[in-house]
Design a protein around this motif. Sequence first.
Motif, mmCIF file in Angstrom:
data_model
loop_
_atom_site.group_PDB
_atom_site.id
_atom_site.type_symbol
_atom_site.label_atom_id
_atom_site.label_comp_id
_atom_site.label_asym_id
_atom_site.label_seq_id
_atom_site.Cartn_x
_atom_site.Cartn_y
_atom_site.Cartn_z
ATOM 1 N N ALA A 76 10.092 -56.976 14.755
ATOM 2 C CA ALA A 76 10.113 -58.442 14.767
ATOM 3 C C ALA A 76 9.369 -59.000 13.557
ATOM 4 C CB ALA A 76 9.487 -58.962 16.065
ATOM 5 N N GLN A 77 8.226 -58.402 13.231
ATOM 6 C CA GLN A 77 7.470 -58.860 12.067
ATOM 7 C C GLN A 77 8.237 -58.599 10.783
ATOM 8 O OE1 GLN A 77 4.564 -60.625 12.006
ATOM 9 N NE2 GLN A 77 5.019 -60.786 9.829
ATOM 10 N N ALA A 78 8.897 -57.432 10.721
ATOM 11 C CA ALA A 78 9.683 -57.118 9.533
ATOM 12 C C ALA A 78 10.833 -58.127 9.365
ATOM 13 C CB ALA A 78 10.233 -55.699 9.641
ATOM 14 N N ARG A 79 11.489 -58.473 10.503
ATOM 15 C CA ARG A 79 12.579 -59.452 10.414
ATOM 16 C C ARG A 79 12.050 -60.810 9.984
ATOM 17 N NH1 ARG A 79 17.360 -58.640 8.770
ATOM 18 N NH2 ARG A 79 18.957 -60.039 9.608
ATOM 19 N N ARG A 80 10.892 -61.157 10.492
ATOM 20 C CA ARG A 80 10.272 -62.430 10.083
ATOM 21 C C ARG A 80 10.024 -62.425 8.577
ATOM 22 N NH1 ARG A 80 4.338 -64.577 12.239
ATOM 23 N NH2 ARG A 80 4.242 -66.471 10.958
ATOM 24 N N ASN A 81 9.504 -61.311 8.054
ATOM 25 C CA ASN A 81 9.227 -61.220 6.623
ATOM 26 C C ASN A 81 10.518 -61.319 5.804
ATOM 27 O OD1 ASN A 81 6.537 -60.875 7.264
ATOM 28 N ND2 ASN A 81 6.583 -58.652 7.066
#
Length: 396
Positions: free
Chosen positions: A219-224
């Motif tokens: 999820a954090q990677a997608r946000r980035n």
Amino acid sequence: MPGAAGPPMSMEGVDHALRRRMEERDRVAGDMLDLDDHPSHRLLKGLTLTGETARRWEQAQITLVNLWWLFDAYRRVLDHAQEVRAAGRPDLGLLTALLTGPSVELKAEDVPIEKRSLLRAQGEWITLDLALAGMDGSYREVAELIGAVDTAWNTLLPVIDEADASRRAARELADSLSAADPELDRLDAQATRLRERVTTDPLGSTGLLGELDALGRAAQARRNELAQAIRVREEYAGRAGRLGERVEAVAEAEREARRVRDLVLVKIQSASPPEMPDQAPTLRDRLAALDTADGRWLELVERLTALERGVEEALAHATRVTESMAGLIGRRDELRGRLSAYQAKAVRLGYAEDVALAGLYGAARDLLWTAPCDLRRATVAVAEYQRAITGIGAAG
């Protein structure tokens, strides 16, 4: 009826025992109410549980019923003892039996099924101490379960909450890009499934921590990635302009590589030039094709980043080819300089008119100043002239 106890207690002993029992009753009642009011206990009562948690909670509910029933029987004995003590002439024998003897009745229909007997028609009687021990065991059993559930929730749910925060932020970014995001949809579905599992079966979900951590990282990677897409949208014009300049730098570097190659082919014999770089036309086409992304910024991030990387690689390759080819000219010039230096040494040693040395010098010079130059033979010739001069110096 309560069973017999030992010799009657004194009035002072009865009062001390009764006071201790009443304090004990109040403490037990407080602990049981605290257990009943525990946040995780309240949640368990309101949820439809599954798996391991459902199985253990079903047993715990039976234990809780027995616990409250036993406490009620225990409390009734103490209430009775208080009434007897409050009488004008208290019956010390009865008080002794109530406080120390088997005075708590376990009715046959209330005895747990695993302890019943078809041959027993009546209930059984136990002491207040045994009743307290039974309540303590039941209390510990239920408290242990609630504590395990509480620990599991406190360990797993914050990880999901953190992943949810990243997903919500990512969703806001995706919405601002007005773009569908199948990857984010997949993460949403996974998070919903994991939260349902953890909520309804915390005891059976302790092995999910690795998957939950992976969800949070994804999820954090997608946000980035989405944040990068927004930056690309805001910076696209400038980056595309700079990229066009770098593509032209590649074209210029490739032209220089071809110029140096042509020069080397004229001046150096049997040179085997490396494959000439010719990426500039393809890079121009890829740059022009970026405009066809039509607002698909996530796709554009990948294409723009890949093109920037490709441009730098092409520029580096063209530079390496140029340096490699120019190195052949440099090698010829280095041999020329060495030949001139050893000629000057021969003059200093007084051998300027030496016929043999002059022949070696002339052969090397002809090779080095003839186009195209045979570097291999020229290197051998310079080395022979160098050894001859060195030999003269050593002999002198």
